[in-house]
Design an enzyme around this catalytic site. Structure first.
Site, mmCIF file in Angstrom:
data_model
loop_
_atom_site.group_PDB
_atom_site.id
_atom_site.type_symbol
_atom_site.label_atom_id
_atom_site.label_comp_id
_atom_site.label_asym_id
_atom_site.label_seq_id
_atom_site.Cartn_x
_atom_site.Cartn_y
_atom_site.Cartn_z
ATOM 1 N N HIS A 155 23.064 -19.838 17.252
ATOM 2 C CA HIS A 155 22.434 -18.600 17.891
ATOM 3 C C HIS A 155 23.375 -18.382 19.315
ATOM 4 O O HIS A 155 22.543 -17.563 19.947
ATOM 5 C CB HIS A 155 21.224 -18.614 18.018
ATOM 6 C CG HIS A 155 20.331 -18.691 16.539
ATOM 7 N ND1 HIS A 155 19.111 -18.938 16.372
ATOM 8 C CD2 HIS A 155 20.856 -18.314 15.435
ATOM 9 C CE1 HIS A 155 18.699 -18.753 14.931
ATOM 10 N NE2 HIS A 155 19.799 -18.439 14.733
ATOM 11 N N CYS A 209 36.807 -4.377 29.989
ATOM 12 C CA CYS A 209 36.716 -2.884 29.833
ATOM 13 C C CYS A 209 35.790 -2.360 30.518
ATOM 14 O O CYS A 209 35.488 -1.126 30.502
ATOM 15 C CB CYS A 209 36.555 -2.593 28.262
ATOM 16 S SG CYS A 209 35.029 -2.822 27.707
ATOM 17 N N SER A 246 10.426 -24.356 13.958
ATOM 18 C CA SER A 246 9.182 -23.880 13.101
ATOM 19 C C SER A 246 9.704 -23.646 11.532
ATOM 20 O O SER A 246 8.995 -23.464 10.646
ATOM 21 C CB SER A 246 8.582 -22.599 13.576
ATOM 22 O OG SER A 246 9.494 -21.632 13.823
HETATM 23 C C1 BJW Z 1 8.231 -29.797 18.991
HETATM 24 C C2 BJW Z 1 7.960 -30.159 20.305
HETATM 25 C C3 BJW Z 1 8.218 -31.284 20.565
HETATM 26 C C4 BJW Z 1 7.317 -28.155 20.087
HETATM 27 N N1 BJW Z 1 8.926 -32.285 19.572
HETATM 28 N N2 BJW Z 1 8.827 -30.832 18.249
HETATM 29 C C5 BJW Z 1 15.441 -13.962 4.269
HETATM 30 C C6 BJW Z 1 16.853 -14.749 4.219
HETATM 31 C C7 BJW Z 1 17.797 -14.646 5.132
HETATM 32 C C8 BJW Z 1 17.624 -13.781 6.105
HETATM 33 C C9 BJW Z 1 16.481 -13.295 6.289
HETATM 34 C C10 BJW Z 1 15.352 -13.490 5.297
HETATM 35 N N3 BJW Z 1 14.149 -12.514 5.835
HETATM 36 C C11 BJW Z 1 14.508 -11.914 6.986
HETATM 37 C C12 BJW Z 1 15.615 -12.200 7.310
HETATM 38 C C13 BJW Z 1 16.508 -11.974 8.590
HETATM 39 C C14 BJW Z 1 16.066 -12.739 9.736
HETATM 40 C C15 BJW Z 1 14.977 -13.621 9.718
HETATM 41 O O1 BJW Z 1 15.018 -14.804 9.291
HETATM 42 N N4 BJW Z 1 13.733 -13.343 9.815
HETATM 43 C C16 BJW Z 1 12.530 -14.080 10.031
HETATM 44 C C17 BJW Z 1 11.604 -13.635 10.966
HETATM 45 C C18 BJW Z 1 12.075 -14.101 8.462
HETATM 46 N N5 BJW Z 1 17.189 -13.471 10.371
HETATM 47 C C19 BJW Z 1 18.107 -13.020 10.999
HETATM 48 O O2 BJW Z 1 18.324 -11.770 11.328
HETATM 49 C C20 BJW Z 1 19.492 -13.922 11.318
HETATM 50 N N6 BJW Z 1 20.750 -13.378 10.927
HETATM 51 C C21 BJW Z 1 21.008 -13.066 9.522
HETATM 52 O O3 BJW Z 1 20.168 -13.602 8.631
HETATM 53 O O4 BJW Z 1 22.151 -12.537 9.362
HETATM 54 C C22 BJW Z 1 22.319 -12.186 7.857
HETATM 55 C C23 BJW Z 1 23.267 -13.020 7.050
HETATM 56 C C24 BJW Z 1 22.962 -14.368 7.152
HETATM 57 C C25 BJW Z 1 23.621 -15.431 6.286
HETATM 58 C C26 BJW Z 1 24.781 -14.803 5.826
HETATM 59 C C27 BJW Z 1 25.203 -13.427 5.956
HETATM 60 C C28 BJW Z 1 24.458 -12.369 6.649
HETATM 61 C C29 BJW Z 1 19.575 -14.043 12.872
HETATM 62 C C30 BJW Z 1 18.406 -14.826 13.627
HETATM 63 C C31 BJW Z 1 18.538 -14.705 15.059
HETATM 64 C C32 BJW Z 1 17.301 -15.496 15.708
HETATM 65 N N7 BJW Z 1 17.406 -15.446 17.123
HETATM 66 C C33 BJW Z 1 16.571 -15.639 18.006
HETATM 67 C C34 BJW Z 1 16.789 -15.495 19.332
HETATM 68 C C35 BJW Z 1 18.060 -15.960 19.992
HETATM 69 C C36 BJW Z 1 18.319 -15.652 21.360
HETATM 70 C C37 BJW Z 1 17.357 -15.814 22.260
HETATM 71 O O5 BJW Z 1 17.149 -17.028 22.596
HETATM 72 O O6 BJW Z 1 16.842 -15.058 22.898
HETATM 73 O O7 BJW Z 1 16.609 -17.312 17.773
HETATM 74 S S1 BJW Z 1 14.683 -15.515 17.365
HETATM 75 C C38 BJW Z 1 14.204 -17.250 17.551
HETATM 76 O O8 BJW Z 1 14.170 -17.905 16.608
HETATM 77 C C39 BJW Z 1 15.714 -18.019 18.237
HETATM 78 C C40 BJW Z 1 15.485 -19.266 17.688
HETATM 79 O O9 BJW Z 1 16.645 -20.357 17.670
HETATM 80 C C41 BJW Z 1 14.867 -19.176 16.261
HETATM 81 C C42 BJW Z 1 14.090 -20.137 15.652
HETATM 82 O O10 BJW Z 1 12.897 -20.679 16.374
HETATM 83 P P1 BJW Z 1 12.637 -22.199 16.487
HETATM 84 O O11 BJW Z 1 13.849 -22.918 16.981
HETATM 85 O O12 BJW Z 1 12.125 -22.621 15.147
HETATM 86 O O13 BJW Z 1 11.408 -21.935 17.811
HETATM 87 P P2 BJW Z 1 9.646 -21.961 17.278
HETATM 88 O O14 BJW Z 1 9.244 -21.757 18.699
HETATM 89 O O15 BJW Z 1 9.585 -21.076 16.227
HETATM 90 O O16 BJW Z 1 9.420 -23.468 16.734
HETATM 91 C C43 BJW Z 1 9.355 -24.580 17.717
HETATM 92 C C44 BJW Z 1 9.109 -25.747 16.912
HETATM 93 O O17 BJW Z 1 8.855 -26.774 17.733
HETATM 94 C C45 BJW Z 1 7.514 -25.475 16.597
HETATM 95 O O18 BJW Z 1 7.420 -25.730 15.210
HETATM 96 C C46 BJW Z 1 6.615 -26.547 17.416
HETATM 97 O O19 BJW Z 1 5.883 -27.170 16.676
HETATM 98 C C47 BJW Z 1 7.893 -27.593 17.951
HETATM 99 N N8 BJW Z 1 7.735 -28.577 18.777
HETATM 100 N N9 BJW Z 1 7.444 -29.112 20.834
HETATM 101 C C48 BJW Z 1 8.914 -31.836 18.249
HETATM 102 N N10 BJW Z 1 8.055 -31.825 21.844
HETATM 103 ZN ZN ZN Z 2 34.662 -5.150 26.900
#
Ligand code: BJW
Ligand code: ZN
Length: 300
Positions: A155, A209, A246
């Site tokens: 990401h 740019c 998550s």
């Molecule tokens: C602990 C702990 C401790 C706490 N020890 N544990 C179906 C299929 C495919 C795609 C989609 C779909 N439906 C929808 C989509 C599109 C979408 C998507 O997934 N949406 C969902 C909401 C359903 N996905 C996209 O748009 C992605 N792109 C895409 O699909 O492109 C198309 C494509 C794919 C493949 C081929 C060709 C084309 C892009 C996703 C981009 C996500 N961006 C973000 C922001 C990044 C920038 C920023 O940081 O500001 O990324 S959103 C946010 O969520 C961030 C994270 O990386 C991501 C995941 O979150 P994460 O890391 O899981 O955090 P949390 O807070 O949810 O969980 C934390 C966990 O830690 C919890 O479980 C706690 O319990 C635990 N925890 N302390 C162990 N000490």
């Molecule tokens: Zn530029």
């Protein structure tokens, strides 16, 4: 009457996990925000999901950026300052040590075993842990095989700055603090309901740019980095270690099931139950900064 089939519960046995670990040759770890929680970086969902009064997930889109680039840049300036002030924790270091072939062979894994950390995190802490764990020469040697890099930041990185003009698209690493004078000090507004309005001309600009620049992270609807490489790694993986995510954001959320579909094993490390963990082969509930080093056999 046919007996109801009993759903298999994930194992919580460290010794059984270590047997699987030692016999695995192609290992991936898939990390999320929970990996960095102990370093002081808030997660996205649950209690960490607000910045000022805004839901951080709703800010992770291109639309939100163009609607209010001043606000978005203040959000990412805050995130950059935070990430750069935080330090890697024991879970980052455990994964960094596990990246070393020498270390894996000491643990009893095959000499030619492979390991890649695929992180969704943009904070750069895994990279810093690796840089603190090994010399630049060692990092170079473990990065030589392009199909099996030690880590992929799928990401993007909060310290990357990308040109918003599709014609240019220039991207560069820029960890400057602040990245532009107008953002200086705005990180302190976190708990207050005040917002500085910064003119676009005073926000970060592309060094090539001069168009408006944006953070080099992957927002919803955008394609994550290195997907082809990741797909190959997932396809060949015989063990997927899922840490602190998550498992709700795709494509990352689908990788563990793909590994299991071709016969690989999945081990989930999370503070609490997470999506899809019922199907995992191993489940270690608790802070990953404690469970991961001990399950990987790393002494602190
Ligand atoms: C602990 C702990 C401790 C706490 N020890 N544990 C179906 C299929 C495919 C795609 C989609 C779909 N439906 C929808 C989509 C599109 C979408 C998507 O997934 N949406 C969902 C909401 C359903 N996905 C996209 O748009 C992605 N792109 C895409 O699909 O492109 C198309 C494509 C794919 C493949 C081929 C060709 C084309 C892009 C996703 C981009 C996500 N961006 C973000 C922001 C990044 C920038 C920023 O940081 O500001 O990324 S959103 C946010 O969520 C961030 C994270 O990386 C991501 C995941 O979150 P994460 O890391 O899981 O955090 P949390 O807070 O949810 O969980 C934390 C966990 O830690 C919890 O479980 C706690 O319990 C635990 N925890 N302390 C162990 N000490
Ligand atoms: Zn530029």
């Amino acid at each position: 009457m046919p007996k109801a089939s009993k759903a298999r519960k994930p194992s919580t046995s460290i010794s059984d996990f270590q047997k699987v670990l030692k016999s695995s040759k192609n290992i991936i770890a898939l990390a999320g925000a929970g990996l960095s929680a102990a370093s002081g970086i808030p997660t996205f969902r649950g209690t960490g999901g607000l910045w000022r009064k805004f839901d951080v997930i709703s800010m992770a889109t291109e639309d939100a950026f163009y609607e209010n680039p001043s606000r978005l840049w203040q959000f990412y300036h805050y995130r950059r300052e935070k990430a750069n002030a935080c330090k890697p924790n024991l879970a980052h270091y455990a994964l960094a040590e596990f990246s070393l072939p020498y270390f894996r062979s000491q643990l009893g894994l095959a000499k030619d075993s492979k390991f890649t950390l695929i992180t969704q995190n943009v904070d750069g802490l895994s990279k810093r842990a690796l840089e603190e764990t090994c010399t630049p020469e060692v990092i170079q040697s473990i990065s030589e095989d392009p199909a099996h890099p030690p880590m992929i930041e799928m990401h993007g990185r909060v310290n990357d700055v990308k040109c918003s003009s599709p014609k240019c698209g220039h991207i560069e690493f820029n960890p400057a603090s602040p990245i532009c004078p107008a953002l200086d000090g705005t990180e302190a507004f976190v708990d207050e309901d005040i917002e500085k309005t910064i003119a676009e001309d005073d926000l970060p600009r592309c060094s090539k740019c001069k168009a408006l620049a944006r953070p080099g992270v992957v927002w919803f609807g955008e394609v994550p980095y290195d997907l082809e490489k990741i797909d190959d790694l997932v396809e060949e993986a015989d063990l997927c270690i899922v840490v602190g995510t998550s498992s709700t954001v795709y494509p990352a959320a689908g990788y563990a099931a793909e590994v299991q579909a071709h016969g690989g094993k999945v081990a989930v490390f999370n503070l609490e139950r997470s999506a899809g963990d019922k199907k995992a082969n191993f489940l270690f509930l608790g802070p990953c900064e404690e469970t991961l080093p001990s399950c990987l056999g790393i002494e602190s």
